[in-house]
Design a protein around this motif. Structure first.
Motif: not given
Length: 591
Positions: A502-520
């Motif tokens: 939040i300090f690096a982005t000027g106060g914006i939080h982006n929730k931690t993510a480990s996956i871009l996509s899951v396809t069947k």
């Protein structure tokens, strides 16, 4: 007088002749019960019993594959190395058989496939809970459930399970059913059956497993991923192992002395070697998230998972950790090290190293220290100052670094007494610097000013900030005192890196993510990363904290002009922290 008596008698006759609603309702319920029972009996008579010999021949049809963020580098093929050793019951240690029966189904050899008492209890819980998720399953039911039926929860599926369990018991012996169960149950990852699990975990055959090891195997059955000996719930696994031993003693499977010996025995789990795996800590972190979200069977359904991992960065981080971990052992006696890198503009995890060597059993290398609960020390201080800046204080606000008694239960002049209930913290060097600005106090990581700032903030506003920023392990304010400013709360490294974002982005939080996509396998998308930023603090506050953490001049005299935290030509915000007795040392930063 006689007429009155007659009228009264007639009235009583009329009341006696009326239908009783509760009795009628009872008759209706009895009728429904017999109707349903009859239906189930008819259904049971026409329900075919599957061939039990086919159970142990089941294979994982399609493996789930995990790729890096480019979708080109295969990190891990989950299912390629499926291990399933089918062995006869005579080759399975009686310790395993007794442990499993004790914890899973103590009346296994006496019931006919189902336990009516367990079913009634589960039905009551499901009825009042509004769902059909309760257990109460016998070993026979579990054989049916895990090999024939789907994971879908419904009344029809549950009744089908009961019917098949009863019919299975009529066709096969108890030993045959138990043997199928022990050969088929998952033990986490690609391990199926006690034969494969014994070899992988203990480097022993299933016939040679002792009581303590058997208790661990039985403990894993309830939730193999959650209780994984390589995961974050080893303490809970140990507690459940002790529960298994207690049950074994209660039902007479082991003696009191055997119970004591097995409880105290130190059991070693050997790491599972996977030569074709990149970033194992990260891979198993992702697999754990997938299992929690979609269930174990989904991992056997041929999913294609594109993760957020940046392989070149991962390899560089792994090399750095491995190199400096050796120096840390030599210079500080610190046996472990971990690191994680996140893109704060998206929340995506780019690299994760949970230890210097995942396969180093002597060093508990398979444990992921980025997910371990630790006290962050002074790295927590920026959040305290951020709340103060939001309240209207500035980077140039002056605060006094002087001996201070913060407890109202002690005299103000007793400012060197830190014995409870008194609280008079000291600085790391036992010196006092007098008036300091917020910037110099944070840059030099002075304790007393940080505690004073928290006193001005109030504990709850700081808790609200850090929880919104991703530190979800922080609990209610009543749990913490003013030492909260100095990092006296358990957090995870992954969450701290997330929160610093939040300090690096000027106060914006982006929730931690480990996956871009899951396809069947059919091409349908099960999950897709979505950008969902949330403003946590004003941009001015975030920028002020960044300036304070990157001010190399303000670090003097604690740090000389040329120091490890200074990168000439780059704007790098950095904060270090240590815990009591230097148990943990932290460094968090961003550009």
């Amino acid at each position: 007088m006689k007429k009155k008596t007659k009228a009264t008698h007639t009235l009583h006759k009329q009341k006696a002749g009326r239908p009783r609603p509760f009795f009628v309702l009872f008759l209706i319920l009895i009728g429904l019960f017999f109707f349903l029972a009859g239906t189930i009996v008819l259904w049971a008579s026409f329900t075919p019993v599957p061939d039990i010999t086919s159970f142990t021949n089941r294979q994982v049809v399609q493996s789930t594959k995990l790729y890096d963020r480019t979708g080109k580098i295969l990190l891990y093929d989950y299912g390629r190395d499926v291990k399933r050793s089918v062995i006869p019951l005579s080759s399975i240690s009686p310790n395993i058989q007794k442990a499993v029966i004790a914890i899973e189904d103590s009346s296994f050899y006496s019931h006919g496939g189902i336990r009516i008492s367990s079913i009634l209890r589960a039905m009551l819980v499901d009825l009042f809970g509004g769902s059909f998720t309760q257990g109460g399953s016998t070993i026979t039911q579990q054989v049916v459930k895990n090999t024939i039926l789907t994971d879908k929860k419904s009344v029809v599926r549950k009744i089908h399970e009961w019917v098949l369990a009863i019919k299975l018991e009529q066709k096969y012996s108890k030993d045959q059913i138990l043997n199928t169960y022990l050969n088929d149950m998952p033990f986490g990852g690609t391990l199926y059956g006690v034969g494969a699990a014994s070899e992988a975990f203990f480097h022993k055959s299933a016939a040679d497993i002792d009581i303590a090891q058997a208790a661990y195997l039985a403990a894993l059955l309830q939730a193999p991923t959650y209780y994984s000996p390589y995961g974050q719930h080893v303490k809970e696994l140990r507690q459940r192992k002790n529960l298994v031993l207690q049950r074994m003693k209660d039902v007479g499977s082991i003696t009191a002395s055997q119970y004591t010996q097995a409880t105290n025995e130190k059991v070693t789990f050997y790491p599972i070697k996977n030569s074709g795996i990149i970033a194992p800590h990260f891979v198993f972190y992702v697999l754990g998230n997938l299992k929690n979200k979609y269930g174990q069977q989904a991992l056997q359904g041929g999913l294609k998972v594109i993760t957020t991992l940046n392989v070149p960065l991962q390899e560089k981080m792994q090399s750095i950790i491995a190199t400096y971990a050796k120096e840390n052992i030599k210079n500080f006696g610190a046996k472990n090290a971990a690191a994680v890198a996140i893109d704060p503009s998206t929340g995506q995890i780019l690299a994760m190293v949970g230890s210097p060597d995942y396969f180093n059993i002597k060093n508990d290398g398979n444990f992921n220290d980025t997910l371990a609960l630790r006290q962050p020390g002074s790295t927590f201080k920026p959040f305290v100052y951020a709340v103060a800046l939001e309240k209207g204080f500035t980077r140039k606000t002056v605060i006094f670094d002087l001996p201070t008694q913060f407890s109202t239960l002690c005299k103000p002049k007793d400012n060197h007494n830190n014995k409870p209930p008194c609280y008079a913290p000291v600085n790391f060097d036992n010196k006092y610097r007098g008036p300091m600005t917020f910037t110099t106090a944070l840059a030099q990581s002075i304790n007393i000013p940080a505690v004073k700032v928290l006193y001005l903030d109030g504990i709850q506003p700081v808790i609200d900030l850090v929880r919104a920023a991703g530190l979800t392990t922080i609990q209610a304010s009543k749990k913490y005192g003013l030492s909260f400013a100095l990092g006296a709360a358990d957090v995870r490294l992954l969450d701290m890196v997330d929160a610093y974002g939040i300090f690096a982005t000027g106060g914006i939080h982006n929730k931690t993510a480990s996956i871009l996509s899951v396809t069947k396998p059919d091409g349908s998308v099960l999950e897709q990363y979505t950008y969902s930023p949330v403003r946590i603090i004003p941009a001015l506050v975030a920028n002020d904290i960044s300036d304070m953490l990157s001010n190399n001049t303000a670090r003097y005299p604690e740090y000389p002009p040329i120091n490890p935290l200074n990168f000439p030509g780059y704007d790098v915000a950095v904060k270090t922290g240590t815990t009591n007795n230097f148990r943990d040392a932290w460094t968090l930063g961003y550009t």
